[in-house]
Design a protein around this motif. Sequence first.
Motif, PDB file in Angstrom:
ATOM      1  N   VAL A 146       0.846  -1.202   0.000  1.00 52.48           N
ATOM      2  CA  VAL A 146       0.000   0.000   0.000  1.00 52.48           C
ATOM      3  C   VAL A 146       0.878   1.248   0.000  1.00 52.48           C
ATOM      4  O   VAL A 146       2.032   1.203   0.413  1.00 52.48           O
ATOM      5  CB  VAL A 146      -0.955   0.055   1.229  1.00 52.48           C
ATOM      6  N   ARG A 197       1.350   6.476   7.840  1.00 54.75           N
ATOM      7  CA  ARG A 197       0.735   5.947   9.064  1.00 54.75           C
ATOM      8  C   ARG A 197       1.387   6.614  10.268  1.00 54.75           C
ATOM      9  O   ARG A 197       2.598   6.786  10.315  1.00 54.75           O
ATOM     10  CB  ARG A 197       0.903   4.428   9.099  1.00 54.75           C
ATOM     11  N   ASP A 246      -4.052   5.205   3.504  1.00 56.76           N
ATOM     12  CA  ASP A 246      -3.310   4.510   2.444  1.00 56.76           C
ATOM     13  C   ASP A 246      -4.233   3.902   1.400  1.00 56.76           C
ATOM     14  O   ASP A 246      -5.444   3.786   1.618  1.00 56.76           O
ATOM     15  CB  ASP A 246      -2.361   3.450   3.024  1.00 56.76           C
ATOM     16  N   PHE A 254      -4.253   0.770  -1.882  1.00 56.85           N
ATOM     17  CA  PHE A 254      -3.544  -0.349  -2.481  1.00 56.85           C
ATOM     18  C   PHE A 254      -2.678   0.155  -3.633  1.00 56.85           C
ATOM     19  O   PHE A 254      -3.107   0.987  -4.432  1.00 56.85           O
ATOM     20  CB  PHE A 254      -4.533  -1.388  -3.015  1.00 56.85           C
TER      21      PHE A 254
END
Lengths: 99, 489
Positions: free
Chosen positions: B389, B393, B413, B415
């Motif tokens: 991804v 974070r 996020d 893919f």
Amino acid sequence: MKYFNKKTLNVCFYLAIIYAFIIFVIPSKYIWGVYSPNLLGWTMIVTFILGLFLFFLLLIKDIYNKNVQSIKKRTLFILVIITISIVYWYIEAKSMGNV
Amino acid sequence: MGTVDNLIISIDSNDKVNSYILSYTPQGKGFVCHSNHDAYSFNGSLNITPVEIDLNEILAQRTAVIQIVILICDWENGQHGAWHLATANCTPGFIQSVTVNVYYEVNQFNQLTMGDYVTLDGEIVSGTGSSGSPGGSTPILMLDDDENVYVQCEVIIDSFQNLGILGIEENWLRNNLWYAQKLFDFLNPELFSPKAKEFAIQAMRDQMSGYSINLFEGFLNHLLEENPFKIIEIDCNQIQKWQALAQHIAPQSIQNKIDNLPSSFFNNFEIQSLEDANGTIVNLDYFGVNISNLPNDPNTGQQFNPDGFLDYIRRHFNNFIEGSTFEPYCEISSMCETETNLWNSSNPLSSIIYIDIPMDDGVVICSKYANSYWYFMTLNAPYTGNHPVSGTRQFGYEQNSNGSYNFFVRGVDRFESNIAENLAYVIGNGNPFFGADNLWSSFQQKINQFVNNNSGSSNIIPAITNRPDWNKIEQVLNGEKSTSEIGCD
């Protein structure tokens, strides 16, 4: 080439689809890692693709040999499996609140 | 302080609806209001102010502000040896205003007869009245023998809002209570917002003309027509935090470091941007643990401060997750020592971490660091390829107004591969991020477990996961459009 005769391929087709189906209906956490399938998940994907490949290969052979009965049987089988899978998927997804 | 038990709604002989407050229970020692009475009963009408309710108001009503005046009184010995409250000598105790939810079903009015009333619980209580005392529709208060409080209740219902329907429409509703119920069921969760009421009235008029529509679906379509960017699945409390993550750009020092790192035949180090990912949906998540009492450090036995506990989590990260392992990047041997030392230092900014994700490893870089949080950005890296991804974070803590702390992981996020997303959608029963959810749920559980095992106290905050279409939320996340565009005012 005797191992790749039509009868053997036919058995492989059914086994591949049944295997992929069984793996598909076990809980997702056993076939998925974090962002991609785990080993078991990959075997399901590979066998399903193999089953589809065999389906079309045998379809061509049966059309060539005009073996309508065999085409009907395999097509019905794969359609039933796919239908059950979709219904199962939808019920699971709905119960999890995803659809 | 006690609690208000019942708001009584009754119908008199003229079919007029009245409401009363009928019970109040102070802490420890309370009195109870009953539907019948005895020698110690009081006529509630002395103390209860009826309030008019009509059908418009019934449909619009959700809350009521109730002012309760508590008077402290003495007992006196009355006639026939019975004890009575000396109401003449009461002194004011306190005044309390409370807001209660008024709950009842519109169609219950079909079942009500004179003297019946409906409580807050929706329970229909049979009419009052027994020998020699007021009965009928007037509620009766009864005190237990040893009580000495006298309650004067004044009901002030100020949040009734007229729906603005015509008399003929009100009559139609009276004759079609099933539709009144449908309107109530629709308006109640919509908090009787002006837009919802406006829509409900139009839907009712359509219904009167014989044209039936699904209220919920119709209302959603109506909102979407007004604002195509209306997205109702976004958690508005988190959106600004997610915006900060989505707009985060690695500082130049980190970019310089990446540019100068060695590469392999197939890959260079490169930050994977959220915008360049190929997933159709964007994952916005928040997994937190509320810690009211910080745990002790297992090494020293001393209680952690919040910075210290976050630092401990970072340095022992693999103890707090399940399903992946995080280690300093050592795929290129010349980088191993540097990255290991950097990650284990007190300032791990720019350290590169290799994540052993089953069947699909990834690499992240610490792109921002402060005492109370750090950011990981996903990287394309030699010998691992793309992280599955792309995004940022955050790991950190926030202090609450009550002094407790929320330790959390928060991410934005997408893919990297659209094929992987679709595969995850199928296997994940409609949730492509279910594997990631499991990973970060384990982070919550392990922190919670650690805290409670080390003399702290905590509880898990329900996870927040929003997965809107990237196309719909992109401009809000990157700050080009206001959060009000998605209903977060």
